[in-house]
Design a protein around this motif. Structure first.
Motif, PDB file in Angstrom:
ATOM      1  N   LYS A 101       0.833  -1.209   0.000  1.00  0.00           N
ATOM      2  CA  LYS A 101       0.000   0.000   0.000  1.00  0.00           C
ATOM      3  C   LYS A 101       0.865   1.256   0.000  1.00  0.00           C
ATOM      4  CE  LYS A 101      -3.997  -2.138   1.377  1.00  0.00           C
ATOM      5  NZ  LYS A 101      -4.783  -2.615   0.308  1.00  0.00           N
ATOM      6  N   SER A 103       0.267   5.496   0.705  1.00  0.00           N
ATOM      7  CA  SER A 103      -0.655   6.543   1.126  1.00  0.00           C
ATOM      8  C   SER A 103       0.168   7.741   1.572  1.00  0.00           C
ATOM      9  CB  SER A 103      -1.552   6.062   2.274  1.00  0.00           C
ATOM     10  OG  SER A 103      -2.486   7.068   2.605  1.00  0.00           O
ATOM     11  N   HIS A 105       1.792  12.004   0.283  1.00  0.00           N
ATOM     12  CA  HIS A 105       1.950  13.065  -0.708  1.00  0.00           C
ATOM     13  C   HIS A 105       3.415  13.470  -0.790  1.00  0.00           C
ATOM     14  CE1 HIS A 105       2.036  15.732   2.794  1.00  0.00           C
ATOM     15  NE2 HIS A 105       2.641  16.592   1.998  1.00  0.00           N
ATOM     16  N   ASP A 120      -0.590  13.830  -4.524  1.00  0.00           N
ATOM     17  CA  ASP A 120      -1.221  12.934  -3.549  1.00  0.00           C
ATOM     18  C   ASP A 120      -1.461  11.585  -4.207  1.00  0.00           C
ATOM     19  OD1 ASP A 120      -1.839  14.659  -1.167  1.00  0.00           O
ATOM     20  OD2 ASP A 120      -2.876  15.818  -2.720  1.00  0.00           O
ATOM     21  N   ASP A 122      -2.751   7.458  -3.294  1.00  0.00           N
ATOM     22  CA  ASP A 122      -3.183   6.296  -2.514  1.00  0.00           C
ATOM     23  C   ASP A 122      -3.212   5.136  -3.488  1.00  0.00           C
ATOM     24  OD1 ASP A 122      -3.828   7.069   0.266  1.00  0.00           O
ATOM     25  OD2 ASP A 122      -5.176   8.479  -0.738  1.00  0.00           O
ATOM     26  N   SER A 124      -3.042   0.590  -3.929  1.00  0.00           N
ATOM     27  CA  SER A 124      -2.979  -0.791  -3.479  1.00  0.00           C
ATOM     28  C   SER A 124      -2.347  -1.575  -4.617  1.00  0.00           C
ATOM     29  CB  SER A 124      -4.381  -1.317  -3.168  1.00  0.00           C
ATOM     30  OG  SER A 124      -4.317  -2.677  -2.823  1.00  0.00           O
ATOM     31  N   GLY A 132      -5.970   2.827  -7.327  1.00  0.00           N
ATOM     32  CA  GLY A 132      -5.965   3.839  -6.280  1.00  0.00           C
ATOM     33  C   GLY A 132      -6.482   5.174  -6.772  1.00  0.00           C
ATOM     34  N   LYS A 147      -9.330  14.762  -7.629  1.00  0.00           N
ATOM     35  CA  LYS A 147      -9.065  13.364  -7.264  1.00  0.00           C
ATOM     36  C   LYS A 147      -9.470  12.440  -8.410  1.00  0.00           C
ATOM     37  CE  LYS A 147      -9.246  10.908  -3.066  1.00  0.00           C
ATOM     38  NZ  LYS A 147      -9.959  10.614  -1.810  1.00  0.00           N
TER      39      LYS A 147
END
Length: 155
Positions: A101, A103, A105, A120, A122, A124, A132, A147
């Motif tokens: 993983k 997560s 920035h 940023d 995130d 997997s 992600g 996002k």
């Protein structure tokens, strides 16, 4: 009658012998092996964005030891001062990978500033599949991808 009792006794002994050690319950194979996450080391991933502009893409590399995500690159459109612009960009730094993983920035320059880029991420990562969210922005210039959801395949 004596023959029936002997047959019955032998049948009972057979049943008891077959079930000994498991309290009459069916025996289940003991599997003490541990499940490890699929190998994510040393791969280049390329993928697409599902909620951006058509053709937007993302790519990155996973280090040989599986602990760093590097060379993150976004190629696509973002809004900059109200205008839609095409760009190709990514941070020079690396993201840490912990148990498959990511997560966090990266700000460039690291101490920020009025025109700092912020990336940023995130993610997997499992084997050859990754997914992600990603966002890239420069606040003071009004530039933002917002996002974005992505999926990628490693090779």
């Amino acid at each position: 009658m004596k023959k029936n009792i002997q047959s019955f006794s032998l049948a009972c002994l057979f049943i008891i012998a077959c079930n000994s050690g498991n309290n009459g319950q069916p025996q289940i194979a003991n599997n003490n092996s541990t499940v490890e996450s699929p190998d994510v080391t040393g791969k280049h991933f390329t993928g697409s964005i599902s909620n951006g502009m058509k053709g937007d893409s993302i790519s990155f590399d996973v280090s040989a030891d599986g602990k760093k995500l590097t060379n993150l690159t976004f190629k696509g459109y973002w809004r900059c001062s109200g205008k839609l612009e095409s760009t190709t960009a990514g941070p020079e730094g690396a993201f840490d990978i912990v148990n498959g993983k990511v997560s966090g920035h990266i700000s460039e320059p690291p101490n920020g500033g009025a025109t700092a880029w912020r990336f940023d991420l995130d993610a997997s990562i499992q084997g050859k599949k990754a997914s992600g969210t990603f966002r890239m922005n420069i606040n003071n210039l009004g530039c933002d991808t917002y996002k974005l959801n992505w999926t990628a395949i490693g090779n």
